[in-house]
Design a protein around this motif. Structure first.
Motif, PDB file in Angstrom:
ATOM      1  N   PRO A   1      40.852  38.347  -4.671  1.00  7.72           N
ATOM      2  CA  PRO A   1      41.739  38.468  -5.837  1.00  7.72           C
ATOM      3  C   PRO A   1      41.168  39.470  -6.841  1.00  7.72           C
ATOM      4  O   PRO A   1      39.974  39.777  -6.825  1.00  7.72           O
TER       5      PRO A   1
ATOM      6  N   SER B   1      42.451  38.604 -12.605  1.00  6.86           N
ATOM      7  CA  SER B   1      43.037  37.280 -12.364  1.00  6.86           C
ATOM      8  C   SER B   1      41.950  36.205 -12.344  1.00  6.86           C
ATOM      9  O   SER B   1      42.151  35.102 -12.854  1.00  6.86           O
ATOM     10  N   ILE B   2      40.798  36.529 -11.787  1.00  6.93           N
ATOM     11  CA  ILE B   2      39.685  35.569 -11.770  1.00  6.93           C
ATOM     12  C   ILE B   2      39.219  35.294 -13.195  1.00  6.93           C
ATOM     13  O   ILE B   2      39.049  34.138 -13.597  1.00  6.93           O
TER      14      ILE B   2
ATOM     15  N   THR C   1      41.899  33.319 -15.307  1.00  5.63           N
ATOM     16  CA  THR C   1      41.957  31.920 -14.878  1.00  5.63           C
ATOM     17  C   THR C   1      40.733  31.153 -15.378  1.00  5.63           C
ATOM     18  O   THR C   1      40.852  30.032 -15.882  1.00  5.63           O
TER      19      THR C   1
ATOM     20  N   THR D   1      41.093  27.729  -9.324  1.00  4.32           N
ATOM     21  CA  THR D   1      39.950  28.595  -9.614  1.00  4.32           C
ATOM     22  C   THR D   1      38.935  28.549  -8.480  1.00  4.32           C
ATOM     23  O   THR D   1      38.391  29.582  -8.076  1.00  4.32           O
TER      24      THR D   1
ATOM     25  N   LEU E   1      40.220  30.774  -5.827  1.00  2.00           N
ATOM     26  CA  LEU E   1      40.020  32.182  -6.185  1.00  2.00           C
ATOM     27  C   LEU E   1      38.567  32.599  -5.975  1.00  2.00           C
ATOM     28  O   LEU E   1      38.290  33.659  -5.411  1.00  2.00           O
TER      29      LEU E   1
ATOM     30  N   ARG F   1      37.703  32.979  -2.297  1.00  2.00           N
ATOM     31  CA  ARG F   1      38.211  34.226  -1.717  1.00  2.00           C
ATOM     32  C   ARG F   1      37.429  35.438  -2.219  1.00  2.00           C
ATOM     33  O   ARG F   1      37.305  36.432  -1.525  1.00  2.00           O
TER      34      ARG F   1
END
Length: 192
Positions: A110, A114-115, A118, A156, A159, A162
């Protein structure tokens, strides 16, 4: 015989983790380390806010609540949260600075934004929970916030997993503690 000697020499030198050239270069960069400090400060600012909101409610209000038998002693919360906030700072740093590279679109990590977004929302909700439960002395409102926090914490974790697997494993104790806190908070709602 030579193979055994090499193994013994490697053990005597300690465990060596192979690092990519990119990772080695990043670890030499002061900006990368300053980001770790920044994330740590943000995590500890959240901890400080939680402590400020929580401390006045402990001796009278929280002590007067009916609690389940599995409620930990009050003294355990500060050291647990200290460790958790440290792990959170390191995990967000790893997830954003040392992302794994995916070979296909499905394995692509990601975005850093976005990480980070969040994670900041998770910290914000963590602070809001302290305000709702202890500051407002409202376990029901705290439970509502905690349910949202728990759902976002699972997201989270995904995320982080990943982006950087080790970051996710460092995040896992926080996820487990928030899960435990949700059960504890729900029990307090039921008992009071």
């Amino acid at each position: 015989m030579r193979k055994k000697r090499n193994s013994a020499q490697n053990l005597s030198k300690g465990i060596s983790v192979p690092l990519s050239d990119t990772t080695k270069a990043k670890l030499k960069n002061r900006v990368v380390w300053s980001r770790l400090v920044g994330w740590g400060l943000l995590c500890y600012a959240t901890a400080a806010y939680g402590g400020i909101v929580t401390a006045p409610a402990i001796p009278e209000w929280y002590a007067s609540l009916n609690k389940p038998s599995f409620n930990p002693p009050d003294w355990i919360f500060a050291p647990v949260w200290s460790v958790l906030y440290t792990l959170l700072g390191i995990s967000i740093w790893l997830a954003t600075e040392f992302q794994q590279t995916g070979t296909n679109e499905a394995a692509k990590p990601p975005s850093k934004t976005s990480i980070q977004l969040t994670f900041v929302i998770v910290l914000f909700l963590n602070g809001i929970w302290s305000w709702a439960f202890f500051g407002q002395q409202n376990p029901t409102l705290g439970l509502v916030v905690l349910i949202i926090l728990l759902a976002l914490s699972f997201f989270t974790f995904r995320l982080f997993y990943r982006a950087q697997t080790f970051a996710a494993w460092l995040y896992l104790p926080y996820l487990l503690w928030v899960s435990f806190a949700a059960v504890l908070n729900a029990s307090i709602v039921v008992l009071n």
